[in-house]
Design a protein around this motif. Structure first.
Motif, short mmCIF file in Angstrom:
data_model
loop_
_atom_site.label_atom_id
_atom_site.label_comp_id
_atom_site.label_asym_id
_atom_site.label_seq_id
_atom_site.Cartn_x
_atom_site.Cartn_y
_atom_site.Cartn_z
N TRP A 26 -38.68 -14.00 -22.76
CA TRP A 26 -38.10 -15.20 -22.14
C TRP A 26 -36.60 -15.01 -21.93
O TRP A 26 -36.08 -15.29 -20.85
CB TRP A 26 -38.36 -16.41 -23.03
CG TRP A 26 -37.98 -17.71 -22.39
CD1 TRP A 26 -38.76 -18.55 -21.65
CD2 TRP A 26 -36.67 -18.32 -22.44
NE1 TRP A 26 -38.04 -19.64 -21.23
CE2 TRP A 26 -36.76 -19.54 -21.70
CE3 TRP A 26 -35.45 -17.99 -23.01
CZ2 TRP A 26 -35.67 -20.39 -21.53
CZ3 TRP A 26 -34.36 -18.84 -22.84
CH2 TRP A 26 -34.48 -20.02 -22.11
N TYR A 27 -35.91 -14.53 -22.96
CA TYR A 27 -34.47 -14.32 -22.84
C TYR A 27 -34.14 -13.22 -21.84
O TYR A 27 -33.14 -13.31 -21.11
CB TYR A 27 -33.87 -13.98 -24.21
CG TYR A 27 -33.67 -15.19 -25.09
CD1 TYR A 27 -32.69 -16.14 -24.78
CD2 TYR A 27 -34.46 -15.41 -26.20
CE1 TYR A 27 -32.51 -17.26 -25.57
CE2 TYR A 27 -34.29 -16.53 -27.00
CZ TYR A 27 -33.32 -17.45 -26.68
OH TYR A 27 -33.15 -18.57 -27.45
N GLN A 28 -34.98 -12.18 -21.78
CA GLN A 28 -34.75 -11.11 -20.82
C GLN A 28 -34.88 -11.63 -19.39
O GLN A 28 -34.08 -11.29 -18.51
CB GLN A 28 -35.73 -9.97 -21.05
CG GLN A 28 -35.48 -8.74 -20.18
CD GLN A 28 -34.12 -8.13 -20.43
OE1 GLN A 28 -33.81 -7.76 -21.55
NE2 GLN A 28 -33.30 -8.02 -19.39
N ASN A 29 -35.89 -12.47 -19.15
CA ASN A 29 -36.07 -13.05 -17.82
C ASN A 29 -34.88 -13.92 -17.44
O ASN A 29 -34.42 -13.90 -16.29
CB ASN A 29 -37.36 -13.87 -17.76
CG ASN A 29 -38.60 -13.00 -17.81
OD1 ASN A 29 -38.56 -11.84 -17.45
ND2 ASN A 29 -39.71 -13.57 -18.26
N ARG A 30 -34.39 -14.70 -18.40
CA ARG A 30 -33.22 -15.54 -18.11
C ARG A 30 -31.99 -14.69 -17.85
O ARG A 30 -31.15 -15.01 -17.00
CB ARG A 30 -32.95 -16.50 -19.28
CG ARG A 30 -33.99 -17.61 -19.42
CD ARG A 30 -34.04 -18.45 -18.15
NE ARG A 30 -34.99 -19.55 -18.25
CZ ARG A 30 -36.28 -19.47 -18.01
NH1 ARG A 30 -36.80 -18.31 -17.65
NH2 ARG A 30 -37.06 -20.53 -18.10
N SER A 31 -31.88 -13.61 -18.58
CA SER A 31 -30.74 -12.70 -18.36
C SER A 31 -30.80 -12.08 -16.97
O SER A 31 -29.77 -11.98 -16.28
CB SER A 31 -30.75 -11.60 -19.43
OG SER A 31 -29.71 -10.68 -19.21
N ASN A 32 -32.00 -11.68 -16.55
CA ASN A 32 -32.15 -11.12 -15.20
C ASN A 32 -31.80 -12.14 -14.13
O ASN A 32 -31.15 -11.82 -13.13
CB ASN A 32 -33.59 -10.64 -15.00
CG ASN A 32 -33.93 -9.44 -15.87
OD1 ASN A 32 -33.04 -8.72 -16.32
ND2 ASN A 32 -35.20 -9.22 -16.11
N THR A 33 -32.23 -13.39 -14.35
CA THR A 33 -31.91 -14.46 -13.40
C THR A 33 -30.40 -14.68 -13.33
O THR A 33 -29.83 -14.84 -12.24
CB THR A 33 -32.61 -15.76 -13.80
OG1 THR A 33 -34.03 -15.56 -13.81
CG2 THR A 33 -32.27 -16.89 -12.83
#
Length: 385
Positions: free
Chosen positions: A218-225
């Motif tokens: 979840w945090y990785q996806n938010r970081s990518n966004t």
């Protein structure tokens, strides 16, 4: 294999059996998927899609990855309940839960939505206990009265036997009756993140959360966004909120400017429309196409009515679909011309319908190509009145 209780899920895995087919010397392994585990008075019952040979031994293997993720989520619900009681108060009680390998869901009693600060404090406390690496204390088959004396939390309405199992992560923090599998120490939860907090019924709230690798994802996806946003805005991550606020302010300013320009264009167009006044059956009529939304059409119809003094205004627009508006002056409304009846008759040409007051009515349709026919029919409709 272990069947979880109270809204949890069971282990999954395989039954392996070494078979020697008839008339063959070669032995073969066969695998049978265990898709569920149910409790019974006689012990755990394994649910399989196909039965192995019942007269030969089998080797049972648990899906360890699935179990580890489920254990992390399950133990996290214990830490979460204790955190909610600490932050919100002793009135918090479990009203239901769901735990699987992907996420956890926890329902609890609380009289209002949690505040932003509380939604920060609760996961912060859970993560504090996670980082502490608190070892699991498990007491099996102890008298229920003894568990009550210790202060173990129990699920309201649940039926317990004379002997119970108590799961403890720090006796001063979390002690509950439970029949499920857990981590050996809280550090195995790895990470805890609250996805949402919502109300599901009067006095009952629900938290959905992630742990372990799912939380990291979840945090990785938010970081990518965030990286995509910073690249698009050409700013540093810490400057994104300020830049977004600036963009929103610019958007409001431009929308206001566009609205003013549309109004000016409409006023100029209205002046031109006064040149198209025709007289039908003794009534002054303006029937024309107009470029604007319904709000702009109403404003222009009011201006044109005032300039006519006595008459009928019919405006048709192809902006955002086909629209027709009919407005009459007060001396004609409902007497000589009824705007609602008139707009219904004209709406047939644009494949729609409408209605309204005697002095003003509107219609919408799906066929903008029918607007010229609708305007051409105005004279006929007025003559029918």
């Amino acid at each position: 294999f272990y069947a979880e209780g109270g809204g949890q899920v069971s282990d999954k895995g395989l039954l392996k059996q070494l078979l020697k087919p008839a008339n063959h010397n070669n032995e073969t392994d066969q695998e049978f998927a265990v898709i569920d585990v149910q409790k019974s008075p006689y012990g755990s019952v394994l649910v399989v899609q196909q039965l192995p040979a019942l007269d030969q031994p089998v080797e049972a293997t648990v899906n360890r990855v699935s179990r580890e993720f489920t254990c992390a989520n399950h133990s996290a619900t214990h830490l979460l309940q204790a955190a909610l009681i600490t932050v919100l108060g002793p009135h918090v009680a479990q009203k239901g839960s769901l735990v699987n390998q992907d996420y956890l869901r926890f329902d609890f009693t609380h009289f209002e939505a949690m505040t932003k600060q509380q939604l920060l404090d609760v996961p912060a406390l859970v993560n504090e206990k996670r980082r502490a690496g608190i070892p699991l204390e498990e007491d099996r088959e102890i008298p229920i009265e003894q568990a009550k004396e210790r202060g173990a939390r129990m699920l309201f309405g649940e039926k317990y036997g004379d002997k119970v199992r108590v799961i403890t992560f720090d006796s001063d923090y979390s002690m509950e009756l439970c029949g499920g599998t857990h981590v050996e120490q809280t550090g195995e939860i790895a990470l805890f993140h609250v996805l949402s907090e919502t109300g599901i019924s009067a006095g009952v709230r629900r938290i959905e959360a992630l742990t372990s690798s799912k939380a990291f994802e979840w945090y990785q996806n938010r970081s990518n966004t965030l990286n995509q946003v910073t690249e698009a805005l050409r700013v540093q991550p810490q400057d994104v909120p300020q830049q977004v606020d600036k963009l929103l302010d610019d958007k409001k300013r431009l929308e206001k400017e566009i609205a003013e320009l549309r109004k000016e264009i409409a006023q100029l167009q209205a002046g031109d429309l006064m040149d198209s006044v025709q007289e039908i059956n003794g009534i002054k009529v303006i029937a024309a196409e107009f470029h604007g939304d319904m709000n702009a059409m109403r404003e222009e119809a009011d201006r044109l009515r005032n300039q006519l003094g006595s008459g009928v205004v019919v405006l048709a627009s192809s902006t955002q679909g086909a629209k027709i508006l009919v407005a009459t002056t007060k001396d004609l409304a409902g007497k000589t011309v009824h705007a609602g009846n008139m707009v219904r008759a004209l709406a047939k040409h644009i494949g729609g319908g409408g209605g309204g007051r005697p002095d003003m009515a509107q219609a919408g349709g799906k066929n903008p190509a029918g607007i010229p026919n609708a305007l051409a029919a105005v004279a006929e409709v007025i003559n029918q009145h």
